[in-house]
Design an enzyme around this catalytic site. Structure first.
Site: not given
Length: 275
Positions: A139, A158, A178, A180, A189, A219-221
């Site tokens: 926990r 994020c 959540r 990236c 990070n 994702h990649i922009y």
């Protein structure tokens, strides 16, 4: 020996390139010029990173800053602050685009880490106390995704969850992310949490083992895409080493205690921030 994270990073980019899907319709993210920031994303990914030695987990296909990510780590986890001016004073501008009128990022990141947890002063104090006194617990977690306070955050987190486990005096860290941004956010990070992992292990007299990293939407922009594909196909180099100097307690840690040794890297690449 090549840097471990370079291979993991290339695998992530290749997965998105081969299996990802481009966004359609309206998207929240925009570039500074107001253009919608569309992206190619892949859902559900896990990697494991060996953090047991002195390898610094910085990519080598391009220069990856180390000082600013550590200053942000210090601001969130040690100072447990949400004040952007404090972060600026440390020499980090990561949160300038999300600064609210009161000078903070609202009830996000450091604000949540600072919350009292099971009688301990903060979430970090709870983790340290449990690892020292109850290492077999399943926990030992931190969580900064607080549903009833999300509307009071400048940006929802994020990376939001950590879980810590001890097996045979070895400390394992699981991270849940959540969302990236692979070109920029992931690079910072992973380095940050590899350092946090080592600091917690030192504080608790444990050996750092693996980091297990779970990403929901990576994702990649669109304005990053071609440059990032080119970047990950470059030559990579021997990994840098990391040294933590003057360690007394995690709560006395300062960003300048981190020393990066022999960092070799490829040509620098600039990526626009999608806000």
């Amino acid at each position: 020996m090549k840097a471990r994270f370079d291979k993991i990073y290339k695998d992530i980019v290749d997965t998105i390139a081969e299996k990802g899907i481009w966004s359609e319709g309206n998207v929240r993210t925009k570039y500074a010029d107001g253009t919608a920031a569309h992206y190619k994303s892949y859902i559900g990914y896990q990697f494991r990173l060996d953090n047991s030695d002195d390898e610094a987990h910085l990519i080598t296909s391009r220069f990856a800053p180390s000082k600013a990510p550590i200053r942000e780590l210090y601001w969130i986890w040690i100072l447990q602050s949400n004040n952007v001016d404090v972060l600026n004073e440390l020499g980090c501008k990561f949160w300038d685009e999300w600064k609210m009128q009161d000078g903070t990022i609202g009830k996000a990141y450091g604000y949540q880490i600072a919350q009292e947890t099971f009688g301990q002063k903060s979430q970090l104090h709870y983790v340290i106390n449990e690892l020292k006194k109850n290492p077999n617990s399943r926990r030992i977690m931190t969580e900064i995704w607080i549903p009833n306070e999300l509307s009071e955050m400048a940006l929802t987190p994020c990376v939001h969850l950590t879980q810590w486990s001890v097996i045979g005096n070895k400390l394992y860290l699981e991270v849940r992310q959540r969302s990236c941004d692979v070109a920029l956010g992931l690079v910072a990070n992973v380095f940050q949490y590899s350092v946090l992992h080592k600091l917690v292990a030192l504080e608790c007299g444990l050996e750092p083992a693996e980091i297990i990293w779970n990403i929901h939407n990576m994702h990649i922009y669109d304005r990053h895409y071609d440059k990032l594909i080119e970047q990950v196909n470059r030559e990579t180099f021997e990994p840098a080493k990391i040294k933590i100097n003057n360690f007394k307690s995690i709560f006395d840690f300062k960003p300048d205690d981190i020393e990066i040794i022999d960092y070799k890297y490829g040509e620098k690449v600039s990526y626009e921030v999608a806000i």
